[in-house]
Design a protein around this motif. Structure first.
Motif, PDB file in Angstrom:
ATOM      1  N   GLY A 229     -10.657 -42.688  94.333  1.00 48.33           N
ATOM      2  CA  GLY A 229     -11.468 -42.131  95.643  1.00 48.33           C
ATOM      3  C   GLY A 229     -10.785 -42.656  96.882  1.00 48.33           C
ATOM      4  O   GLY A 229     -10.146 -43.555  96.812  1.00 48.33           O
ATOM      5  N   HIS A 230     -11.173 -42.005  97.985  1.00 49.68           N
ATOM      6  CA  HIS A 230     -10.642 -42.453  99.249  1.00 49.68           C
ATOM      7  C   HIS A 230     -11.184 -43.825  99.401  1.00 49.68           C
ATOM      8  O   HIS A 230     -12.056 -44.350  99.386  1.00 49.68           O
ATOM      9  N   GLY A 231     -10.056 -44.805  99.829  1.00 52.62           N
ATOM     10  CA  GLY A 231     -10.155 -46.111 100.191  1.00 52.62           C
ATOM     11  C   GLY A 231     -10.534 -47.237  98.850  1.00 52.62           C
ATOM     12  O   GLY A 231     -10.559 -48.296  98.978  1.00 52.62           O
ATOM     13  N   GLU A 232     -10.309 -46.451  97.866  1.00 54.38           N
ATOM     14  CA  GLU A 232     -10.488 -47.311  96.349  1.00 54.38           C
ATOM     15  C   GLU A 232      -9.078 -47.894  95.959  1.00 54.38           C
ATOM     16  O   GLU A 232      -8.177 -47.402  96.400  1.00 54.38           O
ATOM     17  N   ARG A 233      -9.242 -48.967  95.300  1.00 52.16           N
ATOM     18  CA  ARG A 233      -7.838 -49.509  94.752  1.00 52.16           C
ATOM     19  C   ARG A 233      -7.792 -49.935  93.424  1.00 52.16           C
ATOM     20  O   ARG A 233      -9.057 -49.929  92.591  1.00 52.16           O
TER      21      ARG A 233
END
Length: 256
Positions: A245-249
Motif C-alpha cells: 500500500g502507499h507508504g508501506e515498506r
C-alpha cells in the motif's frame, strides 16, 4: 542489514541498502496538471531524505522539479544523458547532477548504480526533440535491486539488466489506456519471468488518475496490482511478490 523498499506511490520508492537511501522518481504532489492523486497521502517529509536520487526519464511525472526542490542541499541526482539541456530548471535547483546513459555506473558510497535501457519515449513532453533516453537502474549493494522506471517489454531486457534479487516493476499507468512503451500487469509478469529475481514489488499504478475520468475504465486504476500478483504466481511462481500500500515498506528476500 536487510534491504528495505518503501513504495510512496506512482514510481516513487525508497530503496535502503547498506545503510544508504536511494529515492526513485520523486513525485510529492496532490495534483499534477490534469492528474489528481486519488489514493494514498502525499509522501511525508521523510520521503525526501535520500543519499541519492534516480530519475528514469524526463516526463513530468518522473522528473518533477518542485518535488526535487524538496531534497536537502547537496543531494546527488542521477539523470539520463541530455536531461540538463532539455530541462533547464534542473540547474536552478543547485543540486549536483550526474548524467548517464545505458551501461554507465555511478558510485553512491558502498553502492554501485548502473543505468540500463528502457523501452519508452524519454523526451520532455509535450515539446522537445528526442534528446534523452529513458532508463532503468540496478542498485548493487547487499542486494541487486532493479528499478525499471517506465518501460515496455523488450527481448533483451533480462540480458541488459543482468541477475537481480529484487525488481520494482511498473504494472499500470495514470490513465484508462496504456500506450506503447509501458507494462501492464500481464507484460510485467512476463518481464518478471524473464528476469527471475527472488522478490518483486509492483509500482506505477493506483495513485494518479485524470480529473473528471473517475468512471472511465476504473478497473485500470484499481486492478493492476492484484492482477500482477495473480499472473506472476502463474508465470513466475518462485518469485515472492510484495504488493504494498502507499507508504508501506517490505524487506524483500535477497540471494546474497
Amino acid at each position: 542489514m536487510p534491504v528495505e523498499v518503501t513504495w510512496w506511490g506512482h514510481a516513487t520508492c525508497t530503496v535502503e541498502d547498506s545503510g544508504l537511501r536511494v529515492l526513485t522518481d520523486p513525485l510529492f504532489v496532490r495534483r499534477l496538471a490534469h492528474l489528481r492523486r486519488r489514493r494514498g497521502d502525499v509522501p511525508p517529509p521523510e520521503a525526501a531524505v535520500a543519499d541519492a536520487v534516480l530519475v528514469s526519464h524526463l516526463h513530468s511525472d518522473h522528473l518533477h522539479l518542485p518535488s526535487l526542490a524538496r531534497l536537502a542541499p547537496g543531494t546527488p541526482l542521477i539523470v539520463p544523458s541530455g536531461a540538463s539541456r532539455a530541462v533547464p530548471g534542473l540547474a536552478r535547483l543547485g543540486l549536483p547532477v550526474t548524467e548517464v546513459g545505458p551501461g554507465d555506473e555511478v558510485r553512491v558510497g558502498r553502492l554501485a548504480v548502473r543505468a540500463v535501457p528502457a523501452l519508452h519515449d524519454g523526451r520532455r513532453l509535450p515539446l522537445g526533440p528526442r534528446r534523452s533516453p529513458a532508463l532503468g537502474y540496478v542498485i548493487d549493494g547487499e542486494a541487486r535491486t532493479y528499478f525499471a522506471g517506465d518501460t515496455g517489454l523488450f527481448d533483451s531486457m533480462a540480458d541488459e539488466v543482468g541477475p537481480v534479487d529484487v525488481a520494482l516493476l511498473p504494472v499500470g499507468g495514470w490513465g484508462p489506456y496504456l500506450g506503447h512503451g509501458h507494462l501492464d500487469a500481464g507484460r510485467a509478469a512476463e518481464a518478471l519471468a524473464a528476469l527471475a529475481p527472488r522478490s518483486a514489488v509492483p509500482v506505477h499504478y493506483g495513485t494518479y488518475w485524470p480529473i473528471g475520468m473517475d468512471g472511465v475504465r476504473p478497473h485500470e486504476f484499481y486492478a493492476p496490482g492484484d492482477e500482477f500478483v495473480r499472473k506472476a504466481a502463474r508465470l513466475a511462481p518462485r518469485v515472492a511478490v510484495h504488493r504494498l500500500g502507499h507508504g508501506e515498506r517490505c524487506r524483500p528476500e535477497a540471494a546474497r
